[in-house]
Motif scaffolding. Structure first.
Motif, PDB file in Angstrom:
ATOM      1  N   ILE A 177      42.247  45.420  39.426  1.00 29.73           N
ATOM      2  CA  ILE A 177      43.254  44.380  38.823  1.00 29.73           C
ATOM      3  C   ILE A 177      42.275  43.792  37.585  1.00 29.73           C
ATOM      4  N   TYR A 178      42.977  43.926  36.558  1.00 31.65           N
ATOM      5  CA  TYR A 178      42.433  43.285  35.249  1.00 31.65           C
ATOM      6  C   TYR A 178      42.288  41.852  35.128  1.00 31.65           C
ATOM      7  N   LEU A 179      40.878  41.092  34.725  1.00 26.00           N
ATOM      8  CA  LEU A 179      40.714  39.809  34.953  1.00 26.00           C
ATOM      9  C   LEU A 179      40.898  39.282  33.645  1.00 26.00           C
ATOM     10  N   GLY A 180      40.793  40.191  32.552  1.00 23.78           N
ATOM     11  CA  GLY A 180      40.578  39.591  30.925  1.00 23.78           C
ATOM     12  C   GLY A 180      39.184  39.894  30.577  1.00 23.78           C
ATOM     13  N   ALA A 181      38.825  39.529  29.516  1.00 19.63           N
ATOM     14  CA  ALA A 181      37.297  39.463  28.807  1.00 19.63           C
ATOM     15  C   ALA A 181      36.556  40.706  29.449  1.00 19.63           C
ATOM     16  N   GLY A 182      37.394  41.936  29.311  1.00 21.10           N
ATOM     17  CA  GLY A 182      36.717  43.176  29.923  1.00 21.10           C
ATOM     18  C   GLY A 182      36.162  43.164  31.261  1.00 21.10           C
ATOM     19  N   LYS A 183      36.882  42.449  32.308  1.00 19.72           N
ATOM     20  CA  LYS A 183      36.255  42.436  33.385  1.00 19.72           C
ATOM     21  C   LYS A 183      37.285  42.660  34.399  1.00 19.72           C
ATOM     22  N   MET A 184      37.165  43.284  35.723  1.00 23.26           N
ATOM     23  CA  MET A 184      38.332  43.618  36.625  1.00 23.26           C
ATOM     24  C   MET A 184      37.677  43.453  38.032  1.00 23.26           C
ATOM     25  N   VAL A 185      38.723  42.715  38.964  1.00 22.87           N
ATOM     26  CA  VAL A 185      38.231  43.038  40.259  1.00 22.87           C
ATOM     27  C   VAL A 185      38.593  44.108  41.270  1.00 22.87           C
ATOM     28  N   GLU A 186      37.806  44.741  41.761  1.00 26.13           N
ATOM     29  CA  GLU A 186      38.004  45.852  42.590  1.00 26.13           C
ATOM     30  C   GLU A 186      37.410  45.833  44.022  1.00 26.13           C
ATOM     31  N   ALA A 187      38.024  47.005  44.767  1.00 26.56           N
ATOM     32  CA  ALA A 187      37.444  47.402  46.055  1.00 26.56           C
ATOM     33  C   ALA A 187      36.750  48.948  45.613  1.00 26.56           C
ATOM     34  N   LYS A 188      35.494  48.921  45.583  1.00 27.79           N
ATOM     35  CA  LYS A 188      34.972  50.143  44.593  1.00 27.79           C
ATOM     36  C   LYS A 188      34.615  51.446  45.515  1.00 27.79           C
ATOM     37  N   GLN A 189      33.755  51.029  46.495  1.00 24.08           N
ATOM     38  CA  GLN A 189      33.365  52.367  47.253  1.00 24.08           C
ATOM     39  C   GLN A 189      32.572  51.685  48.488  1.00 24.08           C
ATOM     40  N   SER A 190      32.477  52.612  49.405  1.00 26.16           N
ATOM     41  CA  SER A 190      32.030  52.543  50.544  1.00 26.16           C
ATOM     42  C   SER A 190      30.487  52.020  50.616  1.00 26.16           C
ATOM     43  N   GLY A 191      30.227  51.051  51.503  1.00 21.66           N
ATOM     44  CA  GLY A 191      28.927  50.414  51.509  1.00 21.66           C
ATOM     45  C   GLY A 191      28.601  49.175  50.404  1.00 21.66           C
ATOM     46  N   THR A 192      29.759  48.973  49.922  1.00 22.24           N
ATOM     47  CA  THR A 192      29.607  47.511  48.795  1.00 22.24           C
ATOM     48  C   THR A 192      30.949  46.632  49.422  1.00 22.24           C
ATOM     49  N   LYS A 193      30.897  45.527  48.934  1.00 20.86           N
ATOM     50  CA  LYS A 193      31.896  44.571  49.305  1.00 20.86           C
ATOM     51  C   LYS A 193      32.708  44.416  47.847  1.00 20.86           C
ATOM     52  N   LEU A 194      33.732  43.720  47.880  1.00 25.29           N
ATOM     53  CA  LEU A 194      34.789  43.604  46.870  1.00 25.29           C
ATOM     54  C   LEU A 194      33.942  42.804  45.731  1.00 25.29           C
ATOM     55  N   MET A 195      34.354  43.245  44.626  1.00 26.17           N
ATOM     56  CA  MET A 195      33.407  42.751  43.506  1.00 26.17           C
ATOM     57  C   MET A 195      34.253  42.610  42.076  1.00 26.17           C
ATOM     58  N   VAL A 196      33.497  42.016  41.183  1.00 31.55           N
ATOM     59  CA  VAL A 196      33.943  41.966  39.853  1.00 31.55           C
ATOM     60  C   VAL A 196      33.138  42.721  39.037  1.00 31.55           C
ATOM     61  N   SER A 197      33.707  43.507  38.139  1.00 27.96           N
ATOM     62  CA  SER A 197      33.075  44.618  37.474  1.00 27.96           C
ATOM     63  C   SER A 197      33.347  44.683  36.151  1.00 27.96           C
ATOM     64  N   ASP A 198      32.666  45.418  35.370  1.00 24.65           N
ATOM     65  CA  ASP A 198      33.073  45.448  34.197  1.00 24.65           C
ATOM     66  C   ASP A 198      33.980  46.545  33.960  1.00 24.65           C
ATOM     67  N   VAL A 199      35.112  46.652  33.042  1.00 29.81           N
ATOM     68  CA  VAL A 199      35.902  47.626  33.196  1.00 29.81           C
ATOM     69  C   VAL A 199      35.376  48.835  32.481  1.00 29.81           C
ATOM     70  N   ARG A 200      35.754  49.963  33.072  1.00 27.75           N
ATOM     71  CA  ARG A 200      34.885  51.145  32.851  1.00 27.75           C
ATOM     72  C   ARG A 200      35.842  52.087  32.040  1.00 27.75           C
ATOM     73  N   LEU A 201      35.768  51.934  30.906  1.00 28.44           N
ATOM     74  CA  LEU A 201      36.594  52.766  29.599  1.00 28.44           C
ATOM     75  C   LEU A 201      36.052  54.111  29.541  1.00 28.44           C
ATOM     76  N   GLY A 202      36.683  55.295  28.974  1.00 30.21           N
ATOM     77  CA  GLY A 202      36.289  56.330  28.889  1.00 30.21           C
ATOM     78  C   GLY A 202      36.215  57.236  30.282  1.00 30.21           C
ATOM     79  N   GLY A 203      35.711  58.405  30.230  1.00 27.58           N
ATOM     80  CA  GLY A 203      35.737  59.223  31.609  1.00 27.58           C
ATOM     81  C   GLY A 203      36.990  59.445  32.190  1.00 27.58           C
ATOM     82  N   SER A 204      37.080  58.489  33.376  1.00 20.72           N
ATOM     83  CA  SER A 204      38.174  58.824  34.143  1.00 20.72           C
ATOM     84  C   SER A 204      39.297  57.702  34.064  1.00 20.72           C
ATOM     85  N   TYR A 205      39.400  56.798  33.185  1.00 21.04           N
ATOM     86  CA  TYR A 205      40.161  55.936  32.696  1.00 21.04           C
ATOM     87  C   TYR A 205      41.544  56.405  32.569  1.00 21.04           C
TER      88      TYR A 205
END
Length: 288
Positions: A165-193
């Motif tokens: 979910i996009y938050l604005g200002a280049g940030k997103m909130v996500e459930a990213k991967q096993s072993g981590t908690k829900l987080m705010v991340s920088d939007v990852r552009l390029g690659g698999s976006y």
């Protein structure tokens, strides 16, 4: 020779330094998490009221320290569930012990909380290709046209594997991967976006139908040999723009030469796999 008064002042000064340092360090330690928590919110104007509520619901789970857990959030009702072991990810071994969300489980829950209805039940690809799309954006468009609450998808047209979910200002909130908690991340552009979709939380428009079957491929053209675009994992709600006679298909004991164009996928599907008559009632014929 130091006077008694001067000695007392020196001792008081030393005590003040010693007492001040731990308090200052503790205050700084307490302030840091508060600043991080404040980051999980709509960070730009323009979001709809429903999108704002979806962001608030997702951010409340971030603040609660909710875990990512593979397949979490896909119970009978939206909400955290215990996960499963992902056979491709050794880090998921503890997911069955953790109550939380995977990426699409979090999106499903956030928009259910925002609307009071389970409007995005499904995996990442089903959420991106939702018939509730109000607008879509390609990877080439970047972040400029996006608003807080838009959904960011990662992968390919044949397999979208992540959504946030996009938050604005280049940030997103996500459930990213096993072993981590829900987080705010920088939007990852390029690659698999892959691109983004804006969710329509209001009345659905267009000719809405339901598919049947599993692993049913949509095609770039109304022909069996055309390039594959996306496979419906199971029965899926779709929006049909128009239909036309094209290549005859024989499948599942049926024969039909009618294909429907699905604007949300920019692809075609044989009408054999759309519930209803061979020629869909009320759907216009494609003119081009």
């Amino acid at each position: 020779m130091v006077s008694r008064t001067g000695l007392i002042r020196t001792v008081i000064a030393l005590l003040a330094v010693l007492l001040w340092a731990p308090v200052s360090t503790a205050a700084t330690a307490q302030a840091a998490p508060a600043a991080a928590a404040d980051e999980c919110r709509a960070l730009a104007p323009g979001a709809s009221a429903a999108a704002e509520r979806a962001i608030a619901a997702a951010c409340a789970e971030v603040a609660a320290g909710t875990w990512y857990t593979w397949a979490g959030g896909h119970g009978a009702q939206p909400g955290p569930t215990y996960g499963q072991v992902d056979p491709t990810d050794p880090a998921s071994e503890h997911d069955p012990e953790r109550r939380g969300f995977d990426c699409s489980g979090l999106v499903r829950y956030a928009y259910a909380q925002a609307t009071g209805s389970d409007i995005l039940n499904g995996v990442a690809s089903q959420q991106y290709y939702t018939h509730r799309a109000a607008d879509r954006f390609t990877a080439a468009q970047g972040l400029a046209p996006l608003l807080p609450g838009d959904l960011l998808a990662y992968g390919t047209s044949q397999k979208l594997h992540h959504i946030a979910i996009y938050l604005g200002a280049g940030k997103m909130v996500e459930a990213k991967q096993s072993g981590t908690k829900l987080m705010v991340s920088d939007v990852r552009l390029g690659g698999s976006y892959f691109g983004a979709v804006r969710v329509n939380t209001g009345e659905v428009t267009g000719h809405i139908h339901q598919t049947w079957g599993t692993g049913v491929w949509t095609k770039a053209e109304p022909a069996l040999k055309a390039a594959r675009v996306y496979a419906f994992p199971n029965s899926t709600t779709i929006r049909v723009e128009c239909q036309k006679h094209a290549e005859k298909v024989t499948a599942e004991g049926y024969e039909n030469d009618v294909w429907s164009y699905l604007p949300d996928y920019k692809a075609w599907v044989t009408n054999i796999y759309i519930k209803g008559p061979a020629w869909l009632e009320g759907v216009p014929e494609c003119k081009s």
